[in-house]
Design a protein around this motif. Sequence first.
Motif, short mmCIF file in Angstrom:
data_model
loop_
_atom_site.label_atom_id
_atom_site.label_comp_id
_atom_site.label_asym_id
_atom_site.label_seq_id
_atom_site.Cartn_x
_atom_site.Cartn_y
_atom_site.Cartn_z
N VAL A 34 0.86 -1.17 0.00
CA VAL A 34 0.00 0.00 0.00
C VAL A 34 0.90 1.23 0.00
N PHE A 35 0.49 2.23 -0.79
CA PHE A 35 1.26 3.47 -0.95
C PHE A 35 0.44 4.66 -0.47
N LEU A 36 1.06 5.80 -0.33
CA LEU A 36 0.37 6.99 0.16
C LEU A 36 -0.53 7.64 -0.87
N PRO A 41 1.87 3.04 -6.77
CA PRO A 41 1.99 1.79 -7.52
C PRO A 41 2.61 1.98 -8.91
N GLN A 42 2.33 3.13 -9.53
CA GLN A 42 2.91 3.39 -10.85
C GLN A 42 4.43 3.54 -10.77
N GLY A 64 -6.24 1.73 -6.92
CA GLY A 64 -6.04 2.83 -5.98
C GLY A 64 -4.60 2.92 -5.53
N GLU A 65 -4.42 2.91 -4.23
CA GLU A 65 -3.07 3.02 -3.63
C GLU A 65 -2.42 1.68 -3.39
N THR A 66 -3.03 0.60 -3.85
CA THR A 66 -2.52 -0.74 -3.58
C THR A 66 -1.98 -1.40 -4.86
N ALA A 67 -0.83 -2.05 -4.72
CA ALA A 67 -0.24 -2.82 -5.82
C ALA A 67 -0.12 -4.27 -5.36
N GLN A 68 -0.45 -5.19 -6.24
CA GLN A 68 -0.27 -6.62 -5.97
C GLN A 68 0.58 -7.19 -7.10
N VAL A 69 1.55 -7.99 -6.70
CA VAL A 69 2.52 -8.53 -7.65
C VAL A 69 2.60 -10.04 -7.45
N ILE A 70 2.47 -10.79 -8.54
CA ILE A 70 2.68 -12.24 -8.48
C ILE A 70 4.13 -12.49 -8.81
N GLY A 89 8.08 4.14 -1.24
CA GLY A 89 7.13 4.59 -0.22
C GLY A 89 6.05 3.57 0.11
N GLY A 90 6.21 2.34 -0.34
CA GLY A 90 5.19 1.32 -0.09
C GLY A 90 5.44 0.56 1.20
N SER A 91 4.36 0.05 1.75
CA SER A 91 4.42 -0.80 2.93
C SER A 91 3.75 -2.13 2.61
#
Length: 98
Positions: A34-36, A41-42, A64-70, A89-91
């Motif tokens: 999750v990013f601010l 994510p971009q 939105g502010e969330t990125a998921q990566v396989i 800046g992601g957590s």
Amino acid sequence: MAKKTSKTGRGDEYRAIMTKDGFGPDEWRVLAFVFLSDMGPQYFHYELMMADPRPVYYLFDCFGETAQVIVPNDPENERMCIQLAESCGGSKTTPNLR
């Protein structure tokens, strides 16, 4: 009368994609960050593509502010992805597979 429709969740879609590409369930995992802002994510995706050495990833999904990566089920590769996300800046968070 309204007709009930079935909605496929992300987890089901991810499994279908990976199975179609010949990967078993123990060969990959989903990481989520999750990013601010929705630009986080971009930036992270750009860093994943341009990193040297480049971590392996099979699919990048964001909402939105969330990125998921396989990614492959490989601790070193996972560590590289986590470090890149944190540098943007992601957590790390729990993947949303619904």
